[in-house]
Motif scaffolding. Structure first.
Motif, short mmCIF file in Angstrom:
data_model
loop_
_atom_site.label_atom_id
_atom_site.label_comp_id
_atom_site.label_asym_id
_atom_site.label_seq_id
_atom_site.Cartn_x
_atom_site.Cartn_y
_atom_site.Cartn_z
N ALA A 182 -85.58 -36.12 43.99
CA ALA A 182 -85.60 -35.54 42.65
C ALA A 182 -85.88 -36.58 41.56
CB ALA A 182 -84.28 -34.83 42.36
N ASP A 183 -85.70 -37.87 41.86
CA ASP A 183 -85.98 -38.91 40.87
C ASP A 183 -87.45 -38.92 40.44
OD1 ASP A 183 -83.37 -39.68 40.87
OD2 ASP A 183 -83.66 -41.38 42.21
N LEU A 184 -88.32 -38.38 41.30
CA LEU A 184 -89.74 -38.37 40.98
C LEU A 184 -90.09 -37.34 39.91
CD1 LEU A 184 -91.30 -38.71 44.55
CD2 LEU A 184 -91.35 -40.42 42.72
N ILE A 185 -89.31 -36.27 39.80
CA ILE A 185 -89.66 -35.15 38.92
C ILE A 185 -88.94 -35.27 37.58
CG2 ILE A 185 -89.63 -32.65 38.65
CD1 ILE A 185 -89.50 -32.49 41.74
N THR A 186 -89.72 -35.30 36.50
CA THR A 186 -89.15 -35.27 35.16
C THR A 186 -89.09 -33.83 34.65
OG1 THR A 186 -90.19 -37.42 34.75
CG2 THR A 186 -89.37 -36.22 32.83
N LEU A 187 -90.16 -33.09 34.89
CA LEU A 187 -90.25 -31.68 34.49
C LEU A 187 -91.08 -30.95 35.53
CD1 LEU A 187 -89.92 -29.37 32.33
CD2 LEU A 187 -92.10 -30.17 31.38
N GLY A 188 -90.59 -29.80 35.97
CA GLY A 188 -91.34 -28.98 36.91
C GLY A 188 -92.04 -27.84 36.20
N VAL A 189 -93.25 -27.52 36.66
CA VAL A 189 -94.02 -26.40 36.12
C VAL A 189 -94.42 -25.52 37.30
CG1 VAL A 189 -96.06 -25.67 34.82
CG2 VAL A 189 -94.91 -27.83 34.23
N LEU A 190 -93.79 -24.36 37.41
CA LEU A 190 -94.12 -23.41 38.45
C LEU A 190 -95.09 -22.39 37.88
CD1 LEU A 190 -93.82 -22.02 41.20
CD2 LEU A 190 -91.72 -20.93 40.33
N ILE A 191 -96.25 -22.26 38.51
CA ILE A 191 -97.28 -21.33 38.03
C ILE A 191 -97.28 -20.10 38.92
CG2 ILE A 191 -99.73 -21.03 37.52
CD1 ILE A 191 -99.84 -24.12 37.22
N VAL A 192 -97.14 -18.94 38.30
CA VAL A 192 -97.18 -17.67 39.02
C VAL A 192 -98.26 -16.79 38.40
CG1 VAL A 192 -94.73 -17.78 39.69
CG2 VAL A 192 -95.38 -16.59 37.58
N ASP A 193 -98.62 -15.73 39.11
CA ASP A 193 -99.64 -14.78 38.64
C ASP A 193 -98.94 -13.71 37.80
OD1 ASP A 193 -101.60 -12.75 38.40
OD2 ASP A 193 -102.51 -13.33 40.30
N ALA A 194 -99.31 -13.62 36.54
CA ALA A 194 -98.68 -12.67 35.62
C ALA A 194 -98.89 -11.22 36.05
CB ALA A 194 -99.23 -12.86 34.20
N ARG A 195 -99.91 -10.97 36.87
CA ARG A 195 -100.26 -9.60 37.24
C ARG A 195 -99.39 -9.02 38.35
NH1 ARG A 195 -106.23 -10.67 38.98
NH2 ARG A 195 -105.03 -12.25 40.08
N HIS A 196 -98.70 -9.90 39.09
CA HIS A 196 -97.99 -9.45 40.29
C HIS A 196 -96.54 -9.92 40.32
CE1 HIS A 196 -101.96 -8.41 41.72
NE2 HIS A 196 -102.35 -9.66 41.60
N LYS A 197 -95.73 -9.20 41.03
CA LYS A 197 -94.36 -9.63 41.28
C LYS A 197 -94.44 -10.96 42.06
CE LYS A 197 -90.14 -8.24 43.64
NZ LYS A 197 -89.42 -7.19 44.36
N PRO A 198 -93.63 -11.95 41.69
CA PRO A 198 -93.65 -13.22 42.43
C PRO A 198 -93.40 -12.99 43.92
CG PRO A 198 -92.42 -13.47 40.40
CD PRO A 198 -92.72 -12.00 40.55
#
Length: 193
Positions: free
Chosen positions: A103-119
C-alpha cells in the motif's frame, strides 16, 4: 502542475520494477474495455499517450507516467474481458495483487467503471482492493456521454450502492469522449501534492 511535461518512465513487470522515490503515485484501475487509457489521455489532453487498443487488454504491465517531475500516473493492467490466454490473465492478477499488497506505493486510487452498466463482480473486487489499502480512492464513471440525462443519477446511485462506497469516496461522472469530469478528477489529483 504542467500536464504537458509528461513522460513514459517504465513498464513494471514485477513489484521490484516499481519506482520507490517518494513521489505520489496515482493508480488507475478498470476493466479491460472501460476506457482507462482514454481517461488518462483525456486527463493529459493527449490523443494517444496511453495506448488505446482496438482490442481490450493492451496494458500488460504496470505503466508509469511521470507528470512534471512531481507525481506518477500509474496505469494498471485491465481486468475482466481481454482476448489473451488464461496464463497471461493469471500473471496480471498476481501483479495487481502484489501491487495492492504494498500500500505504500499508492497515494490515490482511481477506479474506472462504465457509467452505463451495473459494476461487475471484478469491479467490486477492485473496489475492495482499494479499500483494503487504507489509502484514499475515488471512482470515475466513464462513458457518461452514452447515457440520457434521465439515466445519469440512477446509474450513479447504482454504482455507489453496488461498490458499497462510503460517503467520503468521490464518484465522478466522466466522459473521456467529451471531457466532462476532467476538471474534477484533475483537482482531486492535484490535492495529493
Amino acid at each position: 502542475m504542467n500536464l504537458h511535461n509528461v513522460e513514459f518512465v517504465r513498464s513494471a513487470a514485477s513489484l521490484g520494477d516499481c519506482p520507490r522515490d517518494g513521489l505520489p503515485q496515482i493508480a488507475f484501475a478498470g476493466r479491460s474495455n472501460v476506457g482507462k487509457s482514454s481517461v488518462i489521455n483525456r486527463l493529459l489532453q493527449r490523443k494517444n499517450f496511453a495506448r488505446v487498443g482496438e482490442a481490450p487488454g493492451k496494458t500488460t504491465h504496470i505503466n508509469y507516467f511521470l507528470i512534471d517531475q512531481v507525481l506518477y500516473l500509474v496505469d494498471l493492467p485491465g481486468y475482466g474481458y481481454a482476448k489473451v490466454p488464461k496464463a497471461e490473465k493469471d500473471r496480471w492478477a498476481k501483479l495487481i495483487e502484489s501491487y495492492f499488497a504494498d500500500a505504500d506505493l499508492i497515494t490515490l486510487g482511481v477506479l474506472i467503471v462504465d457509467a452505463r452498466h451495473k459494476p461487475t463482480e471484478n469491479d467490486v473486487t477492485m473496489a475492495r482492493y482499494f479499500q483494503q489499502t487504507g489509502r484514499p480512492y475515488l471512482v470515475v464513471a466513464n462513458k457518461l456521454d452514452k447515457l440520457k440525462k434521465s439515466q445519469i443519477e440512477p446509474s450513479l446511485a447504482l454504482i455507489r450502492e453496488t461498490l458499497a462506497l462510503d460517503e467520503d469516496v468521490q464518484l465522478i461522472p466522466f466522459s473521456a469522449e467529451k471531457g466532462e469530469g476532467r476538471d474534477a478528477l484533475l483537482e482531486r489529483i492535484e490535492a495529493t501534492l
